[in-house]
Design a protein around this motif. Structure first.
Motif, short mmCIF file in Angstrom:
data_model
loop_
_atom_site.label_atom_id
_atom_site.label_comp_id
_atom_site.label_asym_id
_atom_site.label_seq_id
_atom_site.Cartn_x
_atom_site.Cartn_y
_atom_site.Cartn_z
N THR A 87 0.75 -1.19 0.12
CA THR A 87 -0.05 0.02 -0.07
C THR A 87 0.91 1.37 -0.06
OG1 THR A 87 -0.20 -0.32 2.34
CG2 THR A 87 -2.09 -1.01 0.97
N SER A 129 1.72 5.79 0.37
CA SER A 129 1.87 6.70 1.41
C SER A 129 0.92 7.60 1.87
CB SER A 129 3.35 7.21 1.14
OG SER A 129 3.34 7.97 -0.03
N LYS A 185 2.20 -4.94 3.75
CA LYS A 185 3.34 -4.28 3.46
C LYS A 185 3.02 -2.93 3.23
CE LYS A 185 6.12 -2.45 0.59
NZ LYS A 185 6.41 -1.20 1.36
N GLU A 243 6.80 2.35 3.47
CA GLU A 243 7.72 2.61 4.39
C GLU A 243 7.91 4.02 4.77
OE1 GLU A 243 8.21 1.95 1.10
OE2 GLU A 243 10.18 2.41 0.36
N ARG A 244 7.15 4.89 4.25
CA ARG A 244 7.19 6.35 4.73
C ARG A 244 6.31 6.60 5.78
NH1 ARG A 244 6.19 8.47 -1.13
NH2 ARG A 244 8.14 8.11 -2.23
N PHE A 269 -2.26 -4.19 -4.96
CA PHE A 269 -1.01 -2.99 -4.85
C PHE A 269 -1.81 -1.93 -5.06
CE2 PHE A 269 1.17 0.11 -7.03
CZ PHE A 269 2.57 0.05 -6.22
N VAL A 270 -1.41 -0.68 -4.70
CA VAL A 270 -1.94 0.57 -4.83
C VAL A 270 -0.73 1.44 -4.50
CG1 VAL A 270 -3.48 2.66 -4.07
CG2 VAL A 270 -4.31 0.09 -3.84
N GLY A 271 -0.46 2.22 -5.58
CA GLY A 271 1.00 3.07 -5.77
C GLY A 271 0.67 3.80 -7.04
N SER A 272 2.06 4.22 -7.59
CA SER A 272 2.07 5.06 -8.53
C SER A 272 1.96 4.09 -10.09
CB SER A 272 3.71 5.53 -8.76
OG SER A 272 4.63 4.65 -8.35
N GLN A 298 -3.42 -1.10 -8.58
CA GLN A 298 -4.12 0.58 -8.56
C GLN A 298 -3.00 1.33 -8.87
OE1 GLN A 298 -7.79 -0.59 -5.83
NE2 GLN A 298 -7.31 1.45 -6.05
N GLY A 299 -3.10 2.12 -9.87
CA GLY A 299 -2.10 3.23 -10.13
C GLY A 299 -2.16 4.60 -10.08
N CYS A 317 -5.52 10.08 -4.96
CA CYS A 317 -5.48 9.56 -6.10
C CYS A 317 -6.88 10.07 -7.00
CB CYS A 317 -5.52 8.02 -6.41
SG CYS A 317 -6.59 7.17 -5.56
N GLU A 325 1.12 13.22 -13.80
CA GLU A 325 0.19 13.30 -12.61
C GLU A 325 1.21 14.23 -11.60
OE1 GLU A 325 0.36 9.48 -9.89
OE2 GLU A 325 -1.33 10.48 -8.94
N PHE A 364 -13.64 0.02 -6.33
CA PHE A 364 -13.08 1.16 -6.48
C PHE A 364 -12.41 1.02 -8.06
CE2 PHE A 364 -10.01 4.17 -6.80
CZ PHE A 364 -9.91 5.12 -5.76
P1 NAD Z 1 4.86 4.14 -4.88
O1 NAD Z 1 4.33 3.84 -6.01
O2 NAD Z 1 6.04 5.13 -4.56
O3 NAD Z 1 4.61 3.29 -3.50
C1 NAD Z 1 3.54 2.37 -3.49
C2 NAD Z 1 4.15 1.15 -2.59
O4 NAD Z 1 5.16 0.33 -3.56
C3 NAD Z 1 4.93 1.32 -1.47
O5 NAD Z 1 4.66 0.46 -0.63
C4 NAD Z 1 6.49 1.25 -1.90
O6 NAD Z 1 7.21 0.55 -0.73
C5 NAD Z 1 6.34 0.17 -2.93
N1 NAD Z 1 7.53 0.36 -3.97
C6 NAD Z 1 8.16 1.56 -4.18
N2 NAD Z 1 9.13 1.36 -4.95
C7 NAD Z 1 8.84 -0.03 -5.49
C8 NAD Z 1 9.62 -0.80 -6.32
N3 NAD Z 1 10.71 -0.24 -7.03
N4 NAD Z 1 9.41 -1.81 -6.52
C9 NAD Z 1 8.80 -2.40 -5.66
N5 NAD Z 1 7.74 -1.76 -4.77
C10 NAD Z 1 7.99 -0.76 -4.68
O7 NAD Z 1 3.64 5.15 -4.55
P2 NAD Z 1 3.33 6.38 -3.18
O8 NAD Z 1 4.18 7.55 -3.57
O9 NAD Z 1 3.41 5.85 -1.89
O10 NAD Z 1 1.74 6.67 -3.42
C11 NAD Z 1 1.38 8.03 -4.44
C12 NAD Z 1 0.77 6.97 -5.70
O11 NAD Z 1 -0.17 6.22 -5.36
C13 NAD Z 1 0.36 8.16 -6.58
O12 NAD Z 1 0.70 7.74 -7.84
C14 NAD Z 1 -1.06 7.82 -6.56
O13 NAD Z 1 -1.92 8.28 -7.40
C15 NAD Z 1 -1.37 6.44 -6.30
N6 NAD Z 1 -2.53 5.89 -5.54
C16 NAD Z 1 -3.33 5.38 -6.24
C17 NAD Z 1 -4.45 5.30 -5.88
C18 NAD Z 1 -5.63 4.35 -6.47
O14 NAD Z 1 -6.73 4.16 -6.03
N7 NAD Z 1 -5.49 4.27 -7.81
C19 NAD Z 1 -4.89 5.31 -4.47
C20 NAD Z 1 -3.88 5.93 -3.52
C21 NAD Z 1 -2.68 6.28 -4.10
#
Ligand code: NAD
Length: 496
Positions: free
Chosen positions: A154, A156, A180, A183-184, A230-233, A254-255, A288, A389, A456
């Protein structure tokens, strides 16, 4: 020292029902984004320790999957009450590690609790279906079975809410779970797992492993992990989806996002301004579902531009724990410089800076990662800013002649997380709902976040997978369907 967090905490992992300190030699500082104070250290847990968590979850699965669904949801009822009792404490922790305001922290916890409530309906939601006499004397049924060990990774920006898009459904359907968090922001889930520890869940059913890429890769590669959320970038979502797929796992990733709102001249401009102001600048634009491009049509160009600039300028920016503060800082100093540099690029490429939030000075918080609300007008479609973004408090304004031209902006975007429309016309609303290329649609809504009982539903580069988080999709995601055909003789030819 802050009220909810004693500085100097070394965050532990929660594996097999016990808190354990990681053996890793690599630890990361957890930093309060408003004060730059180091509030904890979190481990970059090693792959060997991840395997221990997977083995614990796998062992726990054998008994957990046979536990009746009615019994599996009892700890969730307890969890709901524990979360309700600790909303203020958790809200403060969220503000301290993420930066959003206390009200926003508590707001995301409401959404977390809602997911726990919905997952308590698993005994009904997890049911399959059947049909007698599919042929003479033959009955057929579909039953749902849990997968085994499942994991979620998940981000940050919602330390309290996003893990709950997965955890309650995963365990209520009979799986065992590994989280997991980012880490921030490891402290919110540290506290949540302390509460989970009080719910009576058997050991190994829920596990918390802190860290970064090494943990993610270990989860992705281990054959006993059946599904990954997974949720993140977007770049990391794509990576996780591809590697999970290559390893034969089910995945929902989710990106990122770049959300558009269309403002028609017939909209209630006061309401539209207030709602879009909150969507664009709430959580300092680090949602997001934050609106980041407003497409105005006709006379709305001037009226909306003037009203949103005035509203954004009046937002009070500062430490989210202070009374009256409406917008907090960005998560890291790197995010602040990235956002400021993107504003500069937009300006150089021809956008007019109507409100400039760069170089923000917040009294007594000079080291915080603050960028104030920023509004850029007439952002050229060719600008890097138009597609990127930004993930900060920046709203771009663009203008279109009509709905079709406005929808073309949305079509061009590679993202499809959310699209909104402000209007008083039912016909316009219907066209928008029908044609807007995004998975979450808001009509006179600024943050179209689906309730827990709906999926979602991001589209395009905002989502990789078939089954989304939350709602009925989560039952599909966390269960395998098994179809059984039975023959026990033909009633008419049997003598009892
Ligand atoms: P991030 O992609 O940096 O990190 C997300 C997760 O991925 C964290 O747990 C991190 O430890 C892990 N991670 C980071 N780099 C990695 C790598 N190289 N290999 C494997 N795992 C890795 O995202 P963030 O900055 O924590 O969150 C913001 C992003 O999340 C924005 O792009 C936002 O739009 C997106 N987001 C999307 C949704 C959605 O529902 N689509 C919801 C919330 C946030």
């Amino acid at each position: 020292m802050s009220e909810a967090i004693a500085t100097g905490i070394r965050v532990q992992n929660y594996i097999n029902g016990r808190w354990v300190e990681s053996t890793s030699s690599e630890w990361r500082d957890v930093i309060n984004p408003a004060t730059a104070e180091t509030i904890a250290q979190t481990p970059l847990t090693t792959a060997v320790e991840v395997v221990a968590a997977i083995e614990a979850a796998d062992t726990a699965f054998r008994a957990w999957r046979c536990t009746p669904p009615e019994d599996r949801i009892q700890p969730l009822f307890k969890l709901k009450q524990l979360l309700e009792d600790h909303v203020d404490e958790l809200g403060r922790i969220i503000t301290q590690e993420n930066g959003k305001t206390f009200a926003e922290g508590k707001g995301e916890l409401r959404r977390a609790i809602e997911n726990v409530e919905v997952a308590c309906g698993i005994p009904m939601m997890m049911q399959g279906y059947n049909l007698e006499d599919v042929a003479r004397g033959l009955d057929e049924m579909m039953i749902r079975q849990p997968l085994g060990v499942v994991a979620a990774i998940t981000p940050s920006n919602f330390p309290g809410m996003i893990p709950f898009w997965f955890l309650p459904y995963a365990i209520a359907t009979g799986n065992t779970f590994i989280l997991k968090p980012s880490e921030r922001v490891p402290l919110t889930m540290k506290r949540v797992f302390e509460l989970l520890d009080q719910t009576g869940l058997p050991k190994g059913v829920v596990n918390l492993v802190n860290g970064g890429k090494v943990v993610v890769d270990a989860l992705l590669d281990h054959p006993k992990v059946r599904a990954i959320s997974f949720v993140g970038s977007t770049p990391i979502a794509k990576y996780v989806y591809a590697r999970a797929g290559a390893n034969g796992k089910r995945a929902q990733c989710q990106g990122g996002a770049k959300n558009h709102v269309i403002v028609l001249p017939d909209a209630d401009m006061k309401m539209a301004t207030q709602i879009i102001n909150d969507s664009a600048f709430g959580c300092a634009g680090q949602r997001c579902l934050a609106v980041s491009v407003a497409v105005t049509i006709g006379e709305a160009q001037k009226s909306f531009r003037d009203s949103i600039t005035e509203a954004a300028a009046s937002l009070r920016v500062g430490n989210g724990l202070e009374e009256g503060v409406q917008m907090g800082p960005l998560i890291t100093p790197e995010s602040k410089s990235r956002v400021e540099s993107l504003i500069g690029i937009g300006e150089r490429e021809g956008a007019k800076v109507l409100l400039d939030g760069r170089n923000a000075k917040i009294l007594k918080h000079e080291s915080g990662n603050f960028v104030k609300p920023t509004i850029l007008d007439e952002v050229p479609a060719s600008s890097e800013l138009a597609d990127t973004e930004i993930f900060g408090p920046v709203l771009s304004l663009v203008h279109a002649r009509d709905m079709n031209e406005a929808l073309a902006f949305l079509e061009r975007s590679k993202y499809g997380n959310q699209a909104s429309l402000f209007t008083s016309s039912g016909a316009a609303a219907r066209q928008f709902r029908y044609e807007a290329p995004a998975g979450n649609i808001g009509i006179n809504i600024g943050v179209a976040a689906p309730m827990a009982y709906f999926p979602f539903s991001g589209w395009k580069d905002s989502f990789f997978g078939d089954m989304h988080g939350q709602g009925r999709d989560s039952i599909e995601f966390y269960t395998d369907k098994k179809v059984v055909i039975e023959r026990w003789g033909d009633l008419h030819s049997r003598k009892f």
